[in-house]
Design an enzyme around this catalytic site. Sequence first.
Site, short mmCIF file in Angstrom:
data_model
loop_
_atom_site.label_atom_id
_atom_site.label_comp_id
_atom_site.label_asym_id
_atom_site.label_seq_id
_atom_site.Cartn_x
_atom_site.Cartn_y
_atom_site.Cartn_z
N ASP A 249 26.98 43.17 39.15
CA ASP A 249 28.32 42.71 39.79
C ASP A 249 28.75 41.40 39.07
O ASP A 249 29.60 41.41 38.34
CB ASP A 249 28.27 42.27 41.26
CG ASP A 249 26.94 41.48 41.41
OD1 ASP A 249 26.09 41.01 40.65
OD2 ASP A 249 26.78 41.29 42.62
N GLU B 144 31.47 39.00 50.37
CA GLU B 144 32.33 39.55 49.46
C GLU B 144 33.55 40.06 49.79
O GLU B 144 34.47 39.82 49.18
CB GLU B 144 31.24 40.45 48.79
CG GLU B 144 30.22 39.80 47.74
CD GLU B 144 29.14 39.63 48.58
OE1 GLU B 144 28.30 38.82 47.96
OE2 GLU B 144 29.02 39.92 49.67
#
Length: 574
Positions: free
Chosen positions: A316, A449
């Site tokens: 990520d 997130e």
Amino acid sequence: MARTRSSSSSNTWRYVNPAYYLKRPKRLALLFMAFVSVSFFVWDRQTLVREHEDELFKLKEELLQLQNQLEELKPDDSIVKKINTTSKNLDDLPIDPIENQRREKVKDAMVHAWTSYEKYAWGHDELQPQSKNGVDSFGGLGATLIDSLDTLYIMGLDEEFQRAKEWITNSLDFNKNYDASVFETTIRVVGGLLSAYDLSGEHVFLEKAKDIADRLLPAWDTPSGIPYNIINLVNGNPHNPGWTGGDSILADSGTEQLEFIALSQRTGDPKYQQKVENVIRELNKTFPADGLLPIYINPHKGTTSYSTITFGAMGDSFYEYLLKVWIQGNKTAAVKPYRDMWETSMKGLLTLVRRTEPSSFAYISEKIGSSLIDKMDELACFAPGMIALGSSGYGPDESSKFLNLAEELAWTCYNFYQSTPTKLAGENYFFHSGQDMSVGTSWNILRPETVESLFYLWRLTGNKTYQEWGWDIFQAFEKNSRVESGYVGLKDVNTGVKDNMMQSFFLAETLKYLYLLFSPPSVIPLDEWVFNTEAHPLRIVTRVDSPEASNSKQGTSSNNIRIRARKEGRFDKP
């Protein structure tokens, strides 16, 4: 003269003699009528005065109520202070009572989380709220305390911030015989300290950031410059975890650039920037056409190993930092190679986007070899925010395309939450033909997130829908995760069974992004600050150096920029 005055006085006194009126009944009647009239007049005046006093009292009560309501509608002092330090002209800033109310609720959550940590786990890395004790998940570096510094500062919790600063000054010691994660220590500790320094100007934070960064530096001493991911904080011996087969992890190796570049800029010492930029130059030598790298890299050869390609765990933030280093350098030619690599990776990301049936939820699949895996981590829900943040660097058509994709992906991530009985998302989701989504790993550990992406999308589009989605998520945390002594995750989002850990990133990221979601855009404006992957805001400093050239001049130049910023008051605490 005397007799005249005496005579006049005797004539006057006869009118007060009752006998005078008894002999003259008409005058008695007139006197009675006059007495009654005066009595009515006086009584009426007294009644009017009492009624007037009652009315005044009621008006005062109403005025007090209105004043109290006005105080509730005013932005809190912390917001005003931070606005005054981050915006030049906010006189016309509109007041939204709903946003203010929600922001205060988030602040209350932060106070509850922090005071619980302070009471039961002070100085430890994390709090276990159910058992009311602290644990040292990161070697006893005070992770929650350092992670929370900038959140406390931004929310105006000044007393709490000062107590944390005193602990860092007097008690924080990195000389621990502990094998630390280079990645986690960088994003939480180095990033948290640098952010506190940028916000407050307190030099102790910079000194401590330099101390821990110096202990991490030997991790980059490999033949390729790709760092080992674990290092002992006392003896400096680096290595990789056994379960990777000796390889380094992509995200762990490519997510130190923001912090170490910032450290070089603020200290004038180029060695930190040199180490982390060498990593990107090495990866760029064999960067694939689709910009997608497997999660395992050989630190000796600098080559990738056969492994998963993902925007979730272990992949990520590598892609996130390609974009954010470009932003950190103020988008100059010196950092253009980072933007170029990021745009290449976005072309690859488009090849991973698929949509469910029947609801057409967009998701980012994973890839191994040439095969796609219909799975998406909640961790990958940072991507909508990243894509939205980077969309403005494209031309109009591409910008619109990527912004639309970001909004589609955010809708999917929001439904990760809405699709469970607790309205909290699981750790990852699978997608099957004819079935929109199903929870895979079903725990929730208070991750940030999705709210991070909602924050960016609200800031960049002004669409209040993203605030509503964020509020839904916050309420689900309040309902399911708030306990007497802090906040906990869930072992299972389907049953709501609680775990016993308050992750440090809940205070560093989740609550900070929620607070900013309901704050004016002038609080930590995106044209002056860039957030690291742990939500620590760092000042944007214009870079004029060449990435390929020696960095020796950059340190001096950046230090001068920092000194000028300090003189201008941009680092001063309000």
